[in-house]
Design a protein around this motif. Structure first.
Motif, PDB file in Angstrom:
ATOM      1  N   SER A 177     -18.200 -29.640   2.307  1.00  0.00           N
ATOM      2  CA  SER A 177     -16.563 -29.937   1.514  1.00  0.00           C
ATOM      3  C   SER A 177     -15.557 -29.317   3.133  1.00  0.00           C
ATOM      4  N   HIS A 211     -18.988 -38.156 -10.777  1.00  0.00           N
ATOM      5  CA  HIS A 211     -17.659 -37.356 -11.514  1.00  0.00           C
ATOM      6  C   HIS A 211     -16.475 -38.197 -10.246  1.00  0.00           C
ATOM      7  N   ARG A 260      -1.534 -32.912  -8.322  1.00  0.00           N
ATOM      8  CA  ARG A 260      -2.159 -31.341  -9.101  1.00  0.00           C
ATOM      9  C   ARG A 260      -1.266 -30.755  -9.477  1.00  0.00           C
TER      10      ARG A 260
HETATM   11  C1  LER Z   1     -13.477 -30.349  -6.440  1.00  0.00           C
HETATM   12  O1  LER Z   1     -13.601 -30.135  -7.965  1.00  0.00           O
HETATM   13  C2  LER Z   1     -12.808 -31.277  -5.830  1.00  0.00           C
HETATM   14  O2  LER Z   1     -11.863 -31.774  -6.430  1.00  0.00           O
HETATM   15  C3  LER Z   1     -12.439 -30.332  -4.524  1.00  0.00           C
HETATM   16  O3  LER Z   1     -11.021 -30.966  -3.839  1.00  0.00           O
HETATM   17  C4  LER Z   1     -12.054 -28.733  -4.271  1.00  0.00           C
HETATM   18  O4  LER Z   1     -13.459 -29.428  -2.762  1.00  0.00           O
END
Ligand code: LER
Ligand code: MN
Length: 286
Positions: free
Chosen positions: A111, A179, A213
Motif C-alpha cells: 500500500s 473484498h 469515509r
Molecule cells: C484497507 O482496508 C483500506 O481500505 C485501505 O485504504 C487502507 O490501506
C-alpha cells in the motif's frame, strides 16, 4: 442478511496490538457481530488474549492487512517479496488461532508503493507467485484470502473488481476471493452495484463506508442499490464498517489524510453507521 461488524482501524492506527484488546468488547457493545483485526505487524499481535476475548464475546473474527514497502509482493527485491510471504503466513496463523476463516485487505501489493508507472506484467507475476505460496498455506488451514481493490492514489496493481477477478484467475487458486470497499469503489468503479454483480460468488467480504469515509448515510453511496445487488448475488458474508475514528484524528491524519470528523466520538460514529446499515438491510432483505 449480511453479518455486520466493525474494522479495528476505527480505534487503532492500522495495527492491532496488546493495548487495543479492549476494542473487542467495545465492538460487541456497539452491536457488532463481526470484528476485522487490521494488522500491519503480525509479530505484535496478542493472539492468545484476543482468542480468549473472541471466545468470550462470540464475535466472528476476520483479519486484514495493508502490506507496505518492507513487505511488498511486487518489489523487484526478492528479500522484500519473501517478507510479504512471511507476513501473510503470520497473518494466516493468527486468523486460524482466532477461529476465523477469512483474511482480506491489500495483501497483493504494498500500500502506498506507487512507481509512477503503469503496472507491469512482471509485477503481476511477482505478486501471483507470492500469492500462490500464501494461498496454498491458507488452504491447508481452511482459510480464504480476499483481495481488496483500492484507489489509484494508494496502489497501481488492483483498483477495480474486474482486475481483482483477473488476478484471481492468474493466481489460479480456489481459496481466493474479492473484498470490496465502498470508499474505493466510489472512486474507481464505473457502477457500484454492477461491480458486486460482476464478482458474484467470488465476493467474500465488504468494507462498508460512505463515499467520503463517513458513516453510511453521510455521503452518496447508493446504499439501497448496493444492498439489492448483494441480495441478488446471495451474499450473506461478513461486512464491516471501516473508517478512521474521530477520537484520535490528529494522530491518524498523517497516515489517513482524513481530517473531517464525522461524529464527536468513535462510539457515536459506530452507532450512526450500525443504525443506518440495519435500516437498509431491513428494507432490502425483509
Ligand atoms: C484497507 O482496508 C483500506 O481500505 C485501505 O485504504 C487502507 O490501506
Ligand atoms: Mn478497506
Amino acid at each position: 442478511m449480511l453479518r455486520l461488524g466493525y474494522d479495528t482501524w476505527l480505534w487503532t492506527k492500522g495495527n492491532f496490538e496488546h493495548k487495543y484488546l479492549w476494542v473487542i468488547r467495545e465492538a460487541k457493545r456497539l452491536g457488532g457481530n463481526v470484528i476485522d483485526f487490521a494488522v500491519s505487524d503480525h509479530t505484535a499481535f496478542p493472539t492468545e488474549e484476543a482468542a480468549a476475548l473472541i471466545a468470550e464475546t462470540g464475535l466472528e473474527p476476520v483479519t486484514s492487512t495493508t502490506l507496505l514497502a518492507h513487505n511488498n509482493p511486487v518489489s523487484p527485491l526478492p528479500d522484500v517479496r519473501a517478507k510479504a510471504v512471511e507476513s501473510m503466513k503470520g497473518l494466516i496463523d493468527i486468523t486460524k488461532a482466532l477461529g476465523g476463516s477469512l483474511t482480506a485487505g491489500v495483501n497483493y501489493a504494498g500500500s502506498g508503493c506507487l512507481t509512477g508507472k503503469l503496472r507491469t506484467r512482471q509485477e503481476l507475476e511477482w505478486s501471483a507467485e507470492c500469492m500462490r505460496e500464501v494461498a496454498d498455506y491458507a488452504a491447508e488451514r481452511d482459510i480464504v484470502i480476499a483481495v481488496e481493490p483500492v484507489k489509484r492514489f494508494e496502489c497501481h496493481i488492483i483498483n477495480r473488481a474486474e482486475q481483482a477477478l483477473e488476478y484471481i484467475e492468474l493466481v489460479g487458486r480456489s481459496n481466493l476471493g474479492v473484498h470490496l470497499d465502498c470508499f474505493h469503489m466510489n472512486i474507481e468503479e464505473p457502477d457500484i452495484p454492477g461491480a458486486v454483480e460482476l464478482c458474484g460468488d467470488k465476493l467474500k467480504y465488504m468494507h462498508l463506508v460512505d463515499s467520503n469515509r463517513g458513516a453510511p448515510g453521510q455521503g452518496h453511496i447508493p446504499w439501497l442499490y448496493l444492498f439489492k445487488a448483494l441480495k441478488k448475488i446471495g451474499f450473506n458474508g461478513p461486512a464491516t464498517f471501516e473508517t478512521f475514528g474521530p477520537d484520535d484524528i490528529e494522530d491518524t491524519y498523517p497516515i489517513t489524510m482524513q481530517g473531517q470528523k464525522f461524529a464527536e466520538t468513535t462510539a457515536d460514529l459506530c452507532e450512526k453507521a450500525m443504525r443506518y446499515l440495519n435500516a437498509v438491510q431491513t428494507i432490502v432483505f425483509d
